[in-house]
Scaffold this active site. Structure first.
Site, short mmCIF file in Angstrom:
data_model
loop_
_atom_site.label_atom_id
_atom_site.label_comp_id
_atom_site.label_asym_id
_atom_site.label_seq_id
_atom_site.Cartn_x
_atom_site.Cartn_y
_atom_site.Cartn_z
N VAL A 130 0.84 -1.22 0.00
CA VAL A 130 0.00 0.00 0.00
C VAL A 130 0.87 1.26 0.00
CG1 VAL A 130 -1.93 -1.18 1.15
CG2 VAL A 130 -0.17 -0.05 2.55
N HIS A 142 -4.63 -4.36 -2.20
CA HIS A 142 -4.99 -4.01 -0.82
C HIS A 142 -5.10 -2.51 -0.61
CE1 HIS A 142 -3.33 -8.20 0.42
NE2 HIS A 142 -4.58 -8.26 -0.03
C1 BV8 Z 1 -10.84 -11.54 3.21
C2 BV8 Z 1 -3.47 -3.70 3.81
C3 BV8 Z 1 -12.95 -12.33 3.48
C4 BV8 Z 1 -3.62 -3.16 5.21
C5 BV8 Z 1 -3.38 -6.13 4.10
C6 BV8 Z 1 -7.58 -18.34 8.06
C7 BV8 Z 1 -7.09 -19.03 6.98
C8 BV8 Z 1 -7.00 -18.43 5.72
C9 BV8 Z 1 -7.41 -17.11 5.54
C10 BV8 Z 1 -7.91 -16.45 6.63
C11 BV8 Z 1 -8.00 -17.04 7.88
N1 BV8 Z 1 -8.51 -16.13 8.73
C12 BV8 Z 1 -8.77 -14.98 8.06
C13 BV8 Z 1 -8.43 -15.17 6.77
C14 BV8 Z 1 -8.54 -14.21 5.69
C15 BV8 Z 1 -7.41 -13.20 5.78
C16 BV8 Z 1 -6.06 -13.88 5.75
O1 BV8 Z 1 -5.63 -14.35 4.73
N2 BV8 Z 1 -5.43 -13.92 6.94
C17 BV8 Z 1 -4.13 -14.54 7.05
C18 BV8 Z 1 -3.31 -13.77 8.07
C19 BV8 Z 1 -4.31 -15.99 7.47
N3 BV8 Z 1 -7.58 -12.39 4.60
C20 BV8 Z 1 -8.38 -11.31 4.65
O2 BV8 Z 1 -8.94 -10.94 5.66
C21 BV8 Z 1 -8.64 -10.64 3.33
N4 BV8 Z 1 -10.06 -10.49 3.18
O3 BV8 Z 1 -10.45 -12.68 3.27
O4 BV8 Z 1 -12.12 -11.21 3.20
C22 BV8 Z 1 -14.31 -11.97 3.30
C23 BV8 Z 1 -15.13 -12.91 2.72
C24 BV8 Z 1 -16.42 -12.63 2.57
C25 BV8 Z 1 -16.92 -11.39 2.98
C26 BV8 Z 1 -16.09 -10.44 3.55
C27 BV8 Z 1 -14.76 -10.72 3.71
C28 BV8 Z 1 -8.02 -9.25 3.30
C29 BV8 Z 1 -6.53 -9.37 3.41
C30 BV8 Z 1 -5.90 -8.00 3.20
C31 BV8 Z 1 -5.41 -7.45 4.51
N5 BV8 Z 1 -4.67 -6.19 4.27
N6 BV8 Z 1 -2.74 -4.96 3.83
C32 BV8 Z 1 -2.34 -2.53 5.70
O5 BV8 Z 1 -1.30 -2.59 5.01
O6 BV8 Z 1 -2.39 -1.96 6.80
S1 BV8 Z 1 -2.48 -7.55 4.20
C33 BV8 Z 1 -0.88 -7.18 4.48
O7 BV8 Z 1 -0.29 -8.33 5.03
C34 BV8 Z 1 -0.08 -6.91 3.24
O8 BV8 Z 1 -0.79 -6.17 2.30
C35 BV8 Z 1 0.28 -8.28 2.75
O9 BV8 Z 1 -0.71 -8.81 1.94
C36 BV8 Z 1 0.30 -9.07 4.02
C37 BV8 Z 1 1.73 -9.29 4.45
O10 BV8 Z 1 2.20 -10.21 3.56
P1 BV8 Z 1 3.56 -9.91 2.78
O11 BV8 Z 1 3.41 -8.77 1.88
O12 BV8 Z 1 3.94 -11.22 2.23
O13 BV8 Z 1 4.57 -9.46 3.88
P2 BV8 Z 1 5.17 -10.39 4.99
O14 BV8 Z 1 5.71 -9.49 6.02
O15 BV8 Z 1 4.17 -11.44 5.36
O16 BV8 Z 1 6.36 -11.17 4.24
C38 BV8 Z 1 7.43 -10.44 3.72
C39 BV8 Z 1 8.25 -11.41 2.91
O17 BV8 Z 1 9.33 -10.69 2.33
C40 BV8 Z 1 8.86 -12.52 3.75
O18 BV8 Z 1 8.66 -13.76 3.10
C41 BV8 Z 1 10.35 -12.16 3.79
O19 BV8 Z 1 11.17 -13.32 3.80
C42 BV8 Z 1 10.51 -11.43 2.48
N7 BV8 Z 1 11.61 -10.48 2.45
C43 BV8 Z 1 12.18 -9.80 3.48
N8 BV8 Z 1 13.18 -9.00 3.00
C44 BV8 Z 1 13.20 -9.18 1.64
C45 BV8 Z 1 12.22 -10.12 1.29
N9 BV8 Z 1 12.00 -10.51 0.02
C46 BV8 Z 1 12.80 -9.97 -0.94
N10 BV8 Z 1 13.75 -9.06 -0.69
C47 BV8 Z 1 13.99 -8.65 0.59
N11 BV8 Z 1 14.98 -7.76 0.83
#
Ligand code: BV8
Ligand code: ZN
Length: 249
Positions: free
Chosen positions: A102, A118
């Site tokens: 974002v 997102h």
């Molecule tokens: C929805 C905006 C449903 C906000 C974000 C249980 C099981 C499965 C799913 C769910 C569950 N319980 C709930 C859910 C659904 C949930 C979900 O998936 N939860 C997860 C935690 C289990 N999803 C939702 O709620 C979505 N909506 O499902 O709606 C629904 C259905 C019907 C009706 C109504 C609703 C909405 C999800 C969006 C949330 N908003 N962002 C804000 O930014 O404040 S998500 C936010 O977290 C990010 O946008 C991103 O998507 C996520 C983080 O993930 P990454 O980007 O991968 O970052 P992360 O830190 O995890 O990893 C970083 C990676 O980079 C690492 O791997 C690291 O090794 C690597 N890295 C580090 N340094 C480097 C590198 N790579 C390369 N170079 C480097 N130098």
């Protein structure tokens, strides 16, 4: 060193999708979601704050967190990874950039038509009538109070909320549709800097793996490892320029 098979796949690519997560912005100085929260927010969990419930319960705390993140991002620059992705636009017949981030850094690096699954830190809107509101950006470096009352909507006096998708909220329909179509149509998906844990976004690289080549760039193992055709263990800002170099004559 880029494997010959990967180099050939890149050069033969007709429609490239680049799918990014927080890791692509890490080398710009923006903490990822997996990083322990820093500074003012050390004792808060991002997944707790990025919810409608948190905003309803304590709008000043949540708005203060987003104002802090806006200021942090504006004090950062796109890195060599963002710039390499922007340069890829001139290397393949069709390129789609799909991001979970974002922070707007892809656009600041020159990527055009970025699909933001997102939302954006810089598109706040009224929580009641969805009236667009000016970004309440504080001067970067200004000490952010931990609680900051959100501005009120000039139309209905409702609270202004960040223009991001919170956990439990649906993704915006058009960006989701466009992203799914691009992934269905692409012949190579480059997945950069995501833990691939947040759905439905994380389903996209899995979908691509069923029908084409998936290349993952991440210094750590992720849920995508077993699905990726190539796993490049490295940082975005160093690996992406190496991939870009494969297109140079
Ligand atoms: C929805 C905006 C449903 C906000 C974000 C249980 C099981 C499965 C799913 C769910 C569950 N319980 C709930 C859910 C659904 C949930 C979900 O998936 N939860 C997860 C935690 C289990 N999803 C939702 O709620 C979505 N909506 O499902 O709606 C629904 C259905 C019907 C009706 C109504 C609703 C909405 C999800 C969006 C949330 N908003 N962002 C804000 O930014 O404040 S998500 C936010 O977290 C990010 O946008 C991103 O998507 C996520 C983080 O993930 P990454 O980007 O991968 O970052 P992360 O830190 O995890 O990893 C970083 C990676 O980079 C690492 O791997 C690291 O090794 C690597 N890295 C580090 N340094 C480097 C590198 N790579 C390369 N170079 C480097 N130098
Ligand atoms: Zn309003």
């Amino acid at each position: 060193m880029i494997a010959e098979g990967l180099s050939a796949a890149l050069r033969a690519c007709r429609h490239l999708v680049v799918f990014t997560g927080a890791g692509v912005s890490r080398e710009s100085g923006i903490p990822t979601f997996r990083d322990a929260q820093t500074g003012l927010w050390a004792h808060y969990d991002a997944e707790q704050l990025a919810t409608p419930e948190a905003f309803a319960a304590d709008p000043d705390l949540v708005w203060g967190w987003y104002a802090w993140r806006q200021a942090l991002v504006l004090g950062c620059e796109p890195n060599a990874g963002h710039r390499a992705i922007a340069a890829l636009q001139d290397c393949v017949p069709k390129l789609s950039v799909i991001t979970q981030n974002v922070d707007g850094l892809h656009q600041r690096a020159g990527s055009r038509d970025v699909i933001e699954l997102h939302g954006s830190l810089f598109q706040p809107r009224c929580a009641i009538c969805a009236h667009d509101a000016p970004s309440a950006v504080l001067q970067s470096g200004e000490k952010i109070p931990q609680r900051l009352p959100p501005p009120r909507c000039p139309e209905c006096q409702g609270p202004i909320r960040p223009g991001v998708v919170w956990f439990g909220e649906m993704l915006p329909e058009i960006p989701w549709q466009r992203a799914a179509e691009a992934v269905q149509a692409c012949d190579l998906l480059l997945c950069v800097g995501t833990s691939a844990l947040v759905y439905p976004a994380a389903a996209l690289p899995m979908l691509a793996a069923q029908q084409g080549t998936v290349v993952q760039i991440n210094p750590e193992p992720t849920a995508l490892d077993e699905h990726a055709t190539f796993n490049l263990r490295g940082r975005a800002a160093s690996v992406l320029p190496q991939l870009l170099a494969q297109f140079q004559p």
